[in-house]
Design a protein around this motif. Structure first.
Motif, PDB file in Angstrom:
ATOM      1  N   GLY A   1       0.816  -1.217   0.000  1.00 14.96           N
ATOM      2  CA  GLY A   1       0.000   0.000   0.000  1.00 14.96           C
ATOM      3  C   GLY A   1       0.841   1.254   0.000  1.00 14.96           C
ATOM      4  O   GLY A   1       0.309   2.367  -0.023  1.00 14.96           O
ATOM      5  N   ARG A   2       2.163   1.059   0.052  1.00 14.67           N
ATOM      6  CA  ARG A   2       3.110   2.157   0.034  1.00 14.67           C
ATOM      7  C   ARG A   2       4.482   1.517  -0.109  1.00 14.67           C
ATOM      8  O   ARG A   2       4.622   0.319   0.135  1.00 14.67           O
ATOM      9  CB  ARG A   2       3.020   2.930   1.365  1.00 14.67           C
ATOM     10  CG  ARG A   2       3.228   4.384   1.231  1.00 14.67           C
ATOM     11  CD  ARG A   2       2.566   5.193   2.312  1.00 14.67           C
ATOM     12  NE  ARG A   2       2.761   4.689   3.661  1.00 14.67           N
ATOM     13  CZ  ARG A   2       2.187   5.228   4.722  1.00 14.67           C
ATOM     14  NH1 ARG A   2       1.403   6.261   4.599  1.00 14.67           N
ATOM     15  NH2 ARG A   2       2.391   4.724   5.928  1.00 14.67           N
ATOM     16  N   TRP A   3       5.468   2.276  -0.451  1.00 19.01           N
ATOM     17  CA  TRP A   3       6.804   1.708  -0.634  1.00 19.01           C
ATOM     18  C   TRP A   3       7.253   1.000   0.647  1.00 19.01           C
ATOM     19  O   TRP A   3       7.265   1.598   1.725  1.00 19.01           O
ATOM     20  CB  TRP A   3       7.814   2.820  -1.005  1.00 19.01           C
ATOM     21  CG  TRP A   3       9.159   2.242  -1.301  1.00 19.01           C
ATOM     22  CD1 TRP A   3      10.229   2.192  -0.470  1.00 19.01           C
ATOM     23  CD2 TRP A   3       9.547   1.595  -2.514  1.00 19.01           C
ATOM     24  NE1 TRP A   3      11.270   1.564  -1.070  1.00 19.01           N
ATOM     25  CE2 TRP A   3      10.881   1.176  -2.339  1.00 19.01           C
ATOM     26  CE3 TRP A   3       8.900   1.317  -3.725  1.00 19.01           C
ATOM     27  CZ2 TRP A   3      11.587   0.510  -3.332  1.00 19.01           C
ATOM     28  CZ3 TRP A   3       9.607   0.642  -4.716  1.00 19.01           C
ATOM     29  CH2 TRP A   3      10.922   0.254  -4.517  1.00 19.01           C
ATOM     30  N   GLY A   4       7.598  -0.301   0.516  1.00 20.76           N
ATOM     31  CA  GLY A   4       8.129  -1.051   1.661  1.00 20.76           C
ATOM     32  C   GLY A   4       7.088  -1.501   2.670  1.00 20.76           C
ATOM     33  O   GLY A   4       7.455  -2.032   3.724  1.00 20.76           O
ATOM     34  N   GLU A   5       5.778  -1.322   2.394  1.00 22.15           N
ATOM     35  CA  GLU A   5       4.749  -1.691   3.379  1.00 22.15           C
ATOM     36  C   GLU A   5       3.712  -2.616   2.747  1.00 22.15           C
ATOM     37  O   GLU A   5       2.984  -2.200   1.841  1.00 22.15           O
ATOM     38  CB  GLU A   5       4.060  -0.437   3.919  1.00 22.15           C
ATOM     39  CG  GLU A   5       4.988   0.421   4.764  1.00 22.15           C
ATOM     40  CD  GLU A   5       4.314   1.704   5.215  1.00 22.15           C
ATOM     41  OE1 GLU A   5       3.259   1.641   5.863  1.00 22.15           O
ATOM     42  OE2 GLU A   5       4.852   2.775   4.893  1.00 22.15           O
ATOM     43  N   ALA A   6       3.680  -3.847   3.231  1.00 21.44           N
ATOM     44  CA  ALA A   6       2.744  -4.837   2.685  1.00 21.44           C
ATOM     45  C   ALA A   6       1.297  -4.397   2.913  1.00 21.44           C
ATOM     46  O   ALA A   6       0.980  -3.775   3.923  1.00 21.44           O
ATOM     47  CB  ALA A   6       2.982  -6.183   3.356  1.00 21.44           C
ATOM     48  N   ALA A   7       0.440  -4.739   1.956  1.00 19.79           N
ATOM     49  CA  ALA A   7      -1.007  -4.505   2.119  1.00 19.79           C
ATOM     50  C   ALA A   7      -1.653  -5.872   2.296  1.00 19.79           C
ATOM     51  O   ALA A   7      -1.649  -6.690   1.384  1.00 19.79           O
ATOM     52  CB  ALA A   7      -1.577  -3.803   0.894  1.00 19.79           C
ATOM     53  N   TYR A   8      -2.191  -6.139   3.479  1.00 20.07           N
ATOM     54  CA  TYR A   8      -2.803  -7.439   3.729  1.00 20.07           C
ATOM     55  C   TYR A   8      -4.226  -7.426   3.171  1.00 20.07           C
ATOM     56  O   TYR A   8      -4.958  -6.448   3.343  1.00 20.07           O
ATOM     57  CB  TYR A   8      -2.770  -7.738   5.229  1.00 20.07           C
ATOM     58  CG  TYR A   8      -1.353  -7.666   5.748  1.00 20.07           C
ATOM     59  CD1 TYR A   8      -0.429  -8.642   5.397  1.00 20.07           C
ATOM     60  CD2 TYR A   8      -0.928  -6.592   6.524  1.00 20.07           C
ATOM     61  CE1 TYR A   8       0.889  -8.567   5.826  1.00 20.07           C
ATOM     62  CE2 TYR A   8       0.388  -6.510   6.966  1.00 20.07           C
ATOM     63  CZ  TYR A   8       1.286  -7.495   6.613  1.00 20.07           C
ATOM     64  OH  TYR A   8       2.582  -7.399   7.025  1.00 20.07           O
TER      65      TYR A   8
END
Ligand code: FAD
Length: 224
Positions: A136-143
């Motif tokens: 959902g953003r650079w380096g951040e997983a979207a579950y």
């Protein structure tokens, strides 16, 4: 089972400000975030004067990492706000009235008010050239759990995206995600009693400061 007056899902600028405003008005708030490292995480500190009595005003720094750290400490020190790291996977309701949330570990938290402030993380895809990731953003997983849950419950969505130009540390990329439709901008309500939303998940391409303000406004309204 823990019970709150309100649960805010997502601790970006909009969710953090909503939780702060609610807590300062004496409500017991659960603030759930996928990651404590992304509390009030911004690329740059917003230009312009921070809103009066906001968390941004208290935590302000020209360095966004210092702002993040000071905002996190302030939330942790606020007795009415319980900041915790977990991903909310489902909403609980009884006959169309919100009764709580369930996290991906299966824990349930009770409340009659939920604020969704999940930014660009619903059904998100981050594209760099040909490479596509669930982020959902650079380096951040979207579950995917909450998005699939909301879809299964008949919530409507609009497709949205934002393009980030190349920086010294990241290549150019695009984040595509789903914004919640059927949201009332006057009240912040979604079509389930007790369910509200603020920030990028509903507001479109406005500035981070405006997203923070939308959370503060909603928190003030719900807390009054
Ligand atoms: C490095 C960086 C670069 C950026 N570049 C740009 C840019 O170029 N252009 C632009 O328009 N915006 C950019 N942004 C994003 C901008 O800062 C956001 O628009 C703003 O932060 C949105 O605020 P928000 O509160 O609505 O959501 P967000 O700040 O996205 O916060 C949402 C939070 O919710 C959490 N969350 C999501 N789902 C769940 C769940 N199920 N359970 C618990 N927590 C959940 C997420 O982890 C996240 O921390 C960037 C952000 C960063 C950090």
């Amino acid at each position: 089972m823990k019970e709150f007056d309100a649960i805010v899902v997502g601790a970006g600028p909009s969710g953090s400000e909503a939780a702060w405003a609610l807590g300062k008005r004496g409500l017991l708030v659960g603030l759930a975030t996928d990651s404590l490292d992304s509390v009030y995480r911004l690329e740059t500190t917003p230009a312009g004067d921070p809103p009066a009595n906001s968390l941004l005003e208290l935590a302000w720094s020209p360095d966004p990492w210092t702002l993040h750290r000071q905002a996190k400490y302030a939330l942790e020190a606020e007795p009415n706000v319980h900041l915790f790291q977990s991903s909310v996977a489902e909403l609980l309701d009884d006959g169309g009235q919100i009764t709580g949330v369930r996290t991906w570990e299966g824990l349930e938290y009770r409340t009659k008010v939920v604020v969704l402030a999940v930014g660009s993380f619903l059904g998100a895809r981050l594209q760099v050239g040909e490479l596509v990731e669930e982020a959902g953003r650079w380096g951040e997983a979207a579950y995917p759990d909450l998005y699939h849950y909301l879809r299964s419950r008949g919530f409507g969505f609009e497709e949205a995206s934002y393009a980030v130009p190349q920086t010294p540390t990241t290549p150019a990329h695009t984040v595509r995600f789903h914004r919640l439709a059927d949201w009332d901008p006057q009240t912040g309500r979604l079509p389930l009693a007790g369910l509200y939303a603020a920030g990028r998940v509903v507001l479109g391409h406005k500035t981070p400061l405006e997203r923070a303000l939308s959370g503060q406004r909603l928190g003030k309204r719900l807390g009054s």
